[in-house]
Design a protein around this motif. Structure first.
Motif, PDB file in Angstrom:
ATOM      1  N   GLN A   1     107.313 -12.219 128.953  1.00 13.62           N
ATOM      2  CA  GLN A   1     108.065 -11.776 130.116  1.00 13.62           C
ATOM      3  C   GLN A   1     107.107 -11.095 131.086  1.00 13.62           C
ATOM      4  OE1 GLN A   1     111.647  -9.572 129.436  1.00 13.62           O
ATOM      5  NE2 GLN A   1     112.341 -10.888 127.760  1.00 13.62           N
ATOM      6  N   ARG A   2     107.451 -11.162 132.376  1.00 12.41           N
ATOM      7  CA  ARG A   2     106.599 -10.588 133.411  1.00 12.41           C
ATOM      8  C   ARG A   2     107.432  -9.718 134.345  1.00 12.41           C
ATOM      9  NH1 ARG A   2     103.049 -15.796 135.414  1.00 12.41           N
ATOM     10  NH2 ARG A   2     102.116 -14.225 136.762  1.00 12.41           N
ATOM     11  N   ALA A   3     106.808  -8.652 134.815  1.00 13.64           N
ATOM     12  CA  ALA A   3     107.449  -7.786 135.803  1.00 13.64           C
ATOM     13  C   ALA A   3     106.348  -7.102 136.602  1.00 13.64           C
ATOM     14  CB  ALA A   3     108.346  -6.757 135.133  1.00 13.64           C
ATOM     15  N   THR A   4     106.704  -6.597 137.783  1.00 16.23           N
ATOM     16  CA  THR A   4     105.739  -5.936 138.656  1.00 16.23           C
ATOM     17  C   THR A   4     106.287  -4.591 139.097  1.00 16.23           C
ATOM     18  OG1 THR A   4     104.997  -8.096 139.458  1.00 16.23           O
ATOM     19  CG2 THR A   4     104.353  -6.173 140.748  1.00 16.23           C
ATOM     20  N   THR A   5     105.467  -3.548 139.000  1.00 16.29           N
ATOM     21  CA  THR A   5     105.896  -2.211 139.402  1.00 16.29           C
ATOM     22  C   THR A   5     105.914  -2.097 140.932  1.00 16.29           C
ATOM     23  OG1 THR A   5     103.691  -1.211 139.520  1.00 16.29           O
ATOM     24  CG2 THR A   5     104.739  -1.319 137.350  1.00 16.29           C
ATOM     25  N   ALA A   6     106.470  -1.000 141.416  1.00 14.93           N
ATOM     26  CA  ALA A   6     106.527  -0.769 142.862  1.00 14.93           C
ATOM     27  C   ALA A   6     105.138  -0.685 143.470  1.00 14.93           C
ATOM     28  CB  ALA A   6     107.297   0.527 143.140  1.00 14.93           C
ATOM     29  N   ALA A   7     104.141  -0.353 142.671  1.00 19.45           N
ATOM     30  CA  ALA A   7     102.760  -0.256 143.169  1.00 19.45           C
ATOM     31  C   ALA A   7     102.020  -1.588 143.056  1.00 19.45           C
ATOM     32  CB  ALA A   7     102.008   0.819 142.398  1.00 19.45           C
ATOM     33  N   GLY A   8     102.702  -2.623 142.584  1.00 17.63           N
ATOM     34  CA  GLY A   8     102.082  -3.936 142.490  1.00 17.63           C
ATOM     35  C   GLY A   8     101.344  -4.212 141.200  1.00 17.63           C
ATOM     36  N   VAL A   9     101.560  -3.400 140.173  1.00 20.60           N
ATOM     37  CA  VAL A   9     100.911  -3.610 138.876  1.00 20.60           C
ATOM     38  C   VAL A   9     101.752  -4.581 138.053  1.00 20.60           C
ATOM     39  CG1 VAL A   9     100.216  -2.520 136.701  1.00 20.60           C
ATOM     40  CG2 VAL A   9      99.848  -1.335 138.890  1.00 20.60           C
ATOM     41  N   GLU A  10     101.117  -5.664 137.626  1.00 18.30           N
ATOM     42  CA  GLU A  10     101.841  -6.647 136.826  1.00 18.30           C
ATOM     43  C   GLU A  10     101.786  -6.255 135.352  1.00 18.30           C
ATOM     44  OE1 GLU A  10     102.968 -11.268 136.679  1.00 18.30           O
ATOM     45  OE2 GLU A  10     101.097 -10.736 137.684  1.00 18.30           O
ATOM     46  N   VAL A  11     102.956  -6.348 134.712  1.00 18.83           N
ATOM     47  CA  VAL A  11     103.087  -6.076 133.280  1.00 18.83           C
ATOM     48  C   VAL A  11     103.570  -7.352 132.613  1.00 18.83           C
ATOM     49  CG1 VAL A  11     104.124  -4.623 131.509  1.00 18.83           C
ATOM     50  CG2 VAL A  11     103.728  -3.689 133.812  1.00 18.83           C
ATOM     51  N   ILE A  12     102.860  -7.790 131.590  1.00 17.97           N
ATOM     52  CA  ILE A  12     103.223  -8.986 130.828  1.00 17.97           C
ATOM     53  C   ILE A  12     103.433  -8.555 129.390  1.00 17.97           C
ATOM     54  CG2 ILE A  12     102.437 -11.260 130.045  1.00 17.97           C
ATOM     55  CD1 ILE A  12     100.706 -11.369 132.603  1.00 17.97           C
ATOM     56  N   GLY A  13     104.546  -8.971 128.799  1.00 20.66           N
ATOM     57  CA  GLY A  13     104.837  -8.510 127.449  1.00 20.66           C
ATOM     58  C   GLY A  13     105.447  -9.568 126.568  1.00 20.66           C
ATOM     59  N   VAL A  14     105.275  -9.360 125.263  1.00 21.88           N
ATOM     60  CA  VAL A  14     105.907 -10.214 124.258  1.00 21.88           C
ATOM     61  C   VAL A  14     106.593  -9.321 123.239  1.00 21.88           C
ATOM     62  CG1 VAL A  14     104.391 -12.218 124.486  1.00 21.88           C
ATOM     63  CG2 VAL A  14     103.715 -10.340 122.991  1.00 21.88           C
ATOM     64  N   SER A  15     107.713  -9.788 122.727  1.00 19.54           N
ATOM     65  CA  SER A  15     108.450  -9.067 121.697  1.00 19.54           C
ATOM     66  C   SER A  15     107.905  -9.481 120.334  1.00 19.54           C
ATOM     67  CB  SER A  15     109.944  -9.398 121.799  1.00 19.54           C
ATOM     68  OG  SER A  15     110.674  -8.759 120.761  1.00 19.54           O
ATOM     69  N   VAL A  16     107.514  -8.482 119.530  1.00 19.52           N
ATOM     70  CA  VAL A  16     106.861  -8.746 118.249  1.00 19.52           C
ATOM     71  C   VAL A  16     107.588  -7.967 117.152  1.00 19.52           C
ATOM     72  CG1 VAL A  16     104.691  -8.588 116.956  1.00 19.52           C
ATOM     73  CG2 VAL A  16     104.647  -9.035 119.424  1.00 19.52           C
ATOM     74  N   ALA A  17     107.717  -8.570 115.975  1.00 19.15           N
ATOM     75  CA  ALA A  17     108.321  -7.882 114.847  1.00 19.15           C
ATOM     76  C   ALA A  17     107.536  -6.616 114.510  1.00 19.15           C
ATOM     77  CB  ALA A  17     108.372  -8.808 113.635  1.00 19.15           C
ATOM     78  N   ARG A  18     108.241  -5.560 114.175  1.00 17.36           N
ATOM     79  CA  ARG A  18     107.608  -4.268 113.922  1.00 17.36           C
ATOM     80  C   ARG A  18     106.525  -4.367 112.855  1.00 17.36           C
ATOM     81  NH1 ARG A  18     108.614  -0.235 110.206  1.00 17.36           N
ATOM     82  NH2 ARG A  18     110.419  -1.352 109.414  1.00 17.36           N
ATOM     83  N   ASP A  19     106.764  -5.135 111.809  1.00 21.29           N
ATOM     84  CA  ASP A  19     105.792  -5.205 110.720  1.00 21.29           C
ATOM     85  C   ASP A  19     104.570  -6.067 111.054  1.00 21.29           C
ATOM     86  OD1 ASP A  19     107.023  -7.648 110.646  1.00 21.29           O
ATOM     87  OD2 ASP A  19     107.651  -7.544 108.554  1.00 21.29           O
ATOM     88  N   ARG A  20     104.590  -6.720 112.225  1.00 16.52           N
ATOM     89  CA  ARG A  20     103.441  -7.527 112.636  1.00 16.52           C
ATOM     90  C   ARG A  20     102.722  -6.942 113.848  1.00 16.52           C
ATOM     91  NH1 ARG A  20     103.574 -13.204 114.264  1.00 16.52           N
ATOM     92  NH2 ARG A  20     101.330 -12.891 113.950  1.00 16.52           N
ATOM     93  N   VAL A  21     103.285  -5.911 114.449  1.00 13.93           N
ATOM     94  CA  VAL A  21     102.778  -5.489 115.750  1.00 13.93           C
ATOM     95  C   VAL A  21     101.352  -4.952 115.679  1.00 13.93           C
ATOM     96  CG1 VAL A  21     103.665  -3.106 115.739  1.00 13.93           C
ATOM     97  CG2 VAL A  21     103.458  -4.358 117.894  1.00 13.93           C
ATOM     98  N   ARG A  22     100.984  -4.280 114.596  1.00 18.32           N
ATOM     99  CA  ARG A  22      99.605  -3.776 114.489  1.00 18.32           C
ATOM    100  C   ARG A  22      98.627  -4.942 114.385  1.00 18.32           C
ATOM    101  NH1 ARG A  22      96.198   0.435 112.631  1.00 18.32           N
ATOM    102  NH2 ARG A  22      94.125  -0.432 113.047  1.00 18.32           N
ATOM    103  N   GLU A  23      98.978  -5.928 113.590  1.00 21.87           N
ATOM    104  CA  GLU A  23      98.124  -7.112 113.441  1.00 21.87           C
ATOM    105  C   GLU A  23      97.923  -7.821 114.776  1.00 21.87           C
ATOM    106  OE1 GLU A  23      99.056 -11.648 111.916  1.00 21.87           O
ATOM    107  OE2 GLU A  23     100.129  -9.989 110.980  1.00 21.87           O
ATOM    108  N   VAL A  24      99.010  -7.993 115.530  1.00 23.06           N
ATOM    109  CA  VAL A  24      98.921  -8.687 116.820  1.00 23.06           C
ATOM    110  C   VAL A  24      98.156  -7.829 117.826  1.00 23.06           C
ATOM    111  CG1 VAL A  24     100.233  -9.750 118.695  1.00 23.06           C
ATOM    112  CG2 VAL A  24     101.033  -9.969 116.336  1.00 23.06           C
TER     113      VAL A  24
END
Length: 283
Positions: free
Chosen positions: A29-52
């Protein structure tokens, strides 16, 4: 006029393609803040998030995008009222301040401000005890001997059996284009909520303070920003100090930054700071 913000090696579309190739089961997913900073994210299972996170932190030099764990989606993060009040010009000014500051000196000023406030609050024996706690040379002889290897790190906020958010089975791994994890609170001002630190006297923590301390800890001990969730902050530390003097230095700096968590620097110096995960929380 060129921007002072970091230009990543991989553009946003390229990062999205790389994430889709590596994590085909989740759509970025993508979104942009009011200052123009782009944020890109993925949803990850809690038990895998450190590995990813480990994988994509290792690829930061290749991509130019720093990953950090949070409970907020890119859209929720971008729409946060804390970020909506910062426009592009304000962000450029903030980044200019961060790039020209002496981060070691600024980090030291945070600790000095904390000591002065503690000394002002207390008197007599209590004041002398605070001086013992904030002076690494006086604290080090009270700590245990050098360790042969780091203590096991336990994540309290991001993942693991002690994770306080374990009732929520997924985490967001969000990416922003920065030179290192220390710039995350700069491009997303107040992504770290320092709570009632709010100031020792007339001294208030700012994103530039966060950046100074995070950069110092990265350079000294390999600490990388892992989780930023309001009042919760977690760092993964590659080279935690194992000797008493280094542990004392880290404990006093962490106490100056987050006294809500590090109330007893002697315990922290023999425990958390010699481990591979530092978990901080502001009340």
């Amino acid at each position: 006029m060129s921007s002072l913000l970091h230009r990543p090696r991989l553009d946003a579309d390229g990062l999205v393609r790389a994430l889709r190739a590596r994590l085909p089961q989740v759509g970025p997913q993508r979104a942009t803040t009011a200052a123009g900073v782009e944020v890109i994210g993925v949803s990850v299972a809690r038990d895998r998030v450190r590995e990813v996170w480990d994988e994509w932190r290792g690829r930061h030099g290749e991509t130019g995008w720093w990953p950090f764990v949070t409970l907020l989606s890119p859209d929720a993060l971008a729409r946060s009222s804390r970020h909506s009040g910062v426009d592009a010009a304000a962000l450029e000014d903030l980044m200019a301040e961060v790039l020209r500051q002496d981060h070691d000196a600024r980090a030291a000023s945070v600790v000095v401000s904390a000591l002065r406030w503690s000394a002002w609050e207390d008197s007599g024996e209590d004041r002398e005890e605070w001086c013992d706690d904030y002076d690494p040379d006086r604290l080090a002889p009270r700590l245990g001997p050098q360790l042969a290897e780091p203590l096991p790190g336990v994540s309290r906020w991001g993942c693991g059996d002690r994770d306080v958010f374990r009732g929520r089975n997924r985490r967001w791994l969000n990416f922003v284009a920065v030179r290192g994890g220390h710039e995350v609170p700069v491009v997303l001002p107040y992504v770290i909520g320092t709570g009632n630190w709010c100031g020792y006297g007339d001294r208030f923590l700012t994103p530039a303070d966060d950046a100074a301390l995070l950069r110092r800890w990265h350079e000294q001990w390999g600490a990388g920003l892992f989780l930023a969730q309001g009042a919760y902050l977690e760092l993964v530390v590659d080279r935690p100090p194992l000797d008493p003097r280094g542990a004392a230095q880290a404990a006093t700096e962490l106490m100056g930054y987050c006294r809500d968590t590090v109330q007893a620097p002697r315990s922290a110096g023999d425990g958390m700071v010699r481990s591979s995960v530092w978990s901080l929380w502001w009340d």
